[in-house]
Write a protein that holds these residues in place. Structure first.
Motif, mmCIF file in Angstrom:
data_model
loop_
_atom_site.group_PDB
_atom_site.id
_atom_site.type_symbol
_atom_site.label_atom_id
_atom_site.label_comp_id
_atom_site.label_asym_id
_atom_site.label_seq_id
_atom_site.Cartn_x
_atom_site.Cartn_y
_atom_site.Cartn_z
ATOM 1 N N ALA A 39 18.928 52.052 23.520
ATOM 2 C CA ALA A 39 18.716 50.659 23.884
ATOM 3 C C ALA A 39 18.459 50.600 25.388
ATOM 4 N N ALA A 40 17.407 49.929 25.772
ATOM 5 C CA ALA A 40 17.006 49.907 27.173
ATOM 6 C C ALA A 40 17.967 49.077 28.007
ATOM 7 N N LYS A 41 18.289 49.602 29.185
ATOM 8 C CA LYS A 41 19.020 48.816 30.166
ATOM 9 C C LYS A 41 18.042 47.869 30.850
ATOM 10 N N ASP A 42 18.557 47.037 31.721
ATOM 11 C CA ASP A 42 17.705 46.071 32.414
ATOM 12 C C ASP A 42 17.072 46.637 33.675
ATOM 13 N N TYR A 43 17.607 47.787 34.151
ATOM 14 C CA TYR A 43 17.133 48.320 35.427
ATOM 15 C C TYR A 43 17.313 49.835 35.471
ATOM 16 N N TYR A 44 16.302 50.515 36.046
ATOM 17 C CA TYR A 44 16.374 51.946 36.297
ATOM 18 C C TYR A 44 15.822 52.221 37.687
ATOM 19 N N GLU A 45 16.377 53.232 38.320
ATOM 20 C CA GLU A 45 15.822 53.601 39.621
ATOM 21 C C GLU A 45 14.392 54.111 39.457
ATOM 22 N N PHE A 46 14.165 54.950 38.435
ATOM 23 C CA PHE A 46 12.829 55.451 38.119
ATOM 24 C C PHE A 46 12.491 55.110 36.674
ATOM 25 N N LEU A 47 11.362 54.466 36.484
ATOM 26 C CA LEU A 47 10.857 54.158 35.155
ATOM 27 C C LEU A 47 9.529 54.889 34.985
ATOM 28 N N VAL A 48 9.447 55.691 33.937
ATOM 29 C CA VAL A 48 8.248 56.488 33.667
ATOM 30 C C VAL A 48 7.584 55.934 32.418
ATOM 31 N N LEU A 49 6.334 55.557 32.532
ATOM 32 C CA LEU A 49 5.590 54.993 31.406
ATOM 33 C C LEU A 49 4.701 56.065 30.797
ATOM 34 N N GLY A 50 5.039 56.461 29.575
ATOM 35 C CA GLY A 50 4.255 57.472 28.878
ATOM 36 C C GLY A 50 5.016 58.770 28.721
ATOM 37 N N GLY A 51 5.078 59.280 27.496
ATOM 38 C CA GLY A 51 5.767 60.534 27.206
ATOM 39 C C GLY A 51 4.820 61.668 26.901
#
Length: 450
Positions: A39-51
């Motif tokens: 489940a996603a949190k509301d905030y991340y220091e680094f967010l990476v789009l695409g696996g």
């Protein structure tokens, strides 16, 4: 790896074999991540789009900077593919299953996997939205969303793939159809296409042509085959040294190349393909086929196109040397979704990852990036079931070769690298964040001269 070491005879290649052996020993210590989507949190220091290759590689690198709990990957797919292997899958030399692993097994341990589609980019508010409408904020964003296949832009596709004589090495669902069409071929035209758009691995459309021709010779069908490469480009390859070598092969094997021809329609019920002459707008030509390999038109991902991070053509707008976004200093990009003016390959992603790693480290310290990506990319041009021309070049379209011999020559060693070594490096080195391309090896083999 044993077969590769056996053909090594000169000191430079012994150095490569030693390097690979050490890499194998190190890779044996790696543990696969077997996590599940969270489940996603509301905030991340680094967010990476695409696996894909860029996203997983950068997640591995970033994890070591800030800790896994501060990094998340947004990726909807259950499977991760090593797509460069599909050239060999389409020619029957490899199995499709050997090109894939579960996504969960390649996500770095501890990194959050948000199994979702990215629906909106809002860099002005430092957030994105995913497919359930949830907003996720970030301090730094890495966009690695790949390239979009657009089969639907060719009239008659993708429904044409339900017919037996059409295949494409560019998707998991169609690559095995290429091999089936090749096996079923008896006589007539075998047509291979390259579209009038950017594509990933621009050499792949002709690699399958060379392999198909070799298969037809092996099975006694070559005399009754007319092999045709219809390309929207005006040259067979963008780097002259390798283009000259390929033209010699084309002439020797009696292959037919038609330039500036763009596939716009297939009529599978009639086994016909319609091509537009790009030098004569509105002029078309209908060609019959017994086998058709389609390289689809491609474009930027929908969520990028028209977003604030895109250039006028829809690609992520980056500084070509630092890979930092031109407008948003906390946004970065890597791989096929970007407007970097080099060929879109896994080798390019590997080289980009090392530069981007340094760029991010300095940006995090409020310092100016100094490492510069030179546009390095590589295209192993498979010309037979045991031969490869290893094209390596940079932004200037000049050769940037790793080995101290002429790589424009067909070689067995280069084929073994393509078929066996490169997949090994991908799964056990690059995705783990330990392989940034052959620049260091090149310096060693060229005695410090790059």
């Amino acid at each position: 790896m044993t077969s590769l070491v056996m053909v090594v005879s000169c000191p430079p290649t012994r150095l490569l074999a030693s390097f690979l052996q050490r890499g194998s020993q190190q890779a044996s210590k790696f543990q696969l991540h077997t996590g599940t989507p969270s489940a996603a949190k509301d905030y991340y220091e680094f967010l990476v789009l695409g696996g894909g290759s860029g996203g997983i590689t950068m997640s591995s690198r970033i994890k070591r900077k800030v800790g896994a709990e501060n990094v998340a990957i947004v990726e909807p797919s259950e499977k991760h593919f090593y797509q460069p292997l599909w050239t060999l899958v389409g020619a029957g030399a490899k199995k499709l299953s050997s090109s894939s692993r579960p996504t969960a097994s390649v996500i770095p341990s501890g990194v959050e996997w948000i199994k979702s589609v990215v629906r909106e980019l809002d860099p002005d508010d430092n957030c994105i939205r995913i497919d359930n409408g949830k907003k996720i904020a970030y301090k730094y964003l890495i966009i690695a969303l790949g390239i979009k296949l657009e089969f639907e832009k060719v009239k008659g596709l993708p429904e044409g793939f339900s017919y037996p004589k059409i295949g494409s090495n560019y998707s998991a669902g169609t690559v095995e159809k290429t091999w089936k069409a090749l096996q079923d071929f008896k006589e007539g035209n075998a047509i291979f296409t390259l579209p009038n758009t950017p594509v990933k691995c621009a050499g792949a459309p002709q690699k399958i042509m060379y392999l198909s021709e070799a298969y037809m010779r092996k099975t006694g069908k070559r005399a009754n085959a007319n092999i045709i490469f219809n390309t929207a480009l005006g040259v067979v390859f963008g780097v002259k040294k390798y283009a000259d070598a390929l033209e010699e092969i084309i002439k020797a094997r009696d292959l037919h190349v038609n330039f500036r021809q763009n596939l716009i329609e297939v009529r599978p019920e009639k086994n016909e393909a319609v091509f537009e002459d790009l030098d004569s707008p509105g002029s078309t030509k209908v060609m019959s086929y017994e086998m058709l390999h389609v390289t689809p038109p491609m474009g930027p991902p929908d969520v990028v196109r028209g977003s604030p991070v895109a250039d006028v053509a829809g690609w992520v707008d980056l500084d070509k040397e630092t890979l930092q976004h031109k407008k948003y200093p906390n946004v970065f990009g890597i791989g096929d979704c970007t407007n970097l003016p080099t060929s879109k390959t896994a080798a390019a992603v590997a080289a980009q990852s090392g530069v981007l790693d340094h760029t991010i480290s300095l940006v995090m310290k409020n310092q100016k990036p100094v490492n510069k990506y030179n546009g390095y990319t590589s295209c192993p041009l498979v010309t037979n079931y045991n031969k490869v021309i290893l094209a390596e070049f940079d932004y200037s379209a000049q050769p940037l070769e790793t080995f101290p011999f002429d790589q424009s020559k067909e070689r067995l060693l280069m084929y073994l690298m393509k078929a066996d070594m490169m997949p090994f490096l991908y799964w056990n080195g690059m995705l783990k964040g330990y392989w940034r391309g052959p620049a260091f090896l090149r310096k060693c083999l060229h005695l410090g001269r790059d």
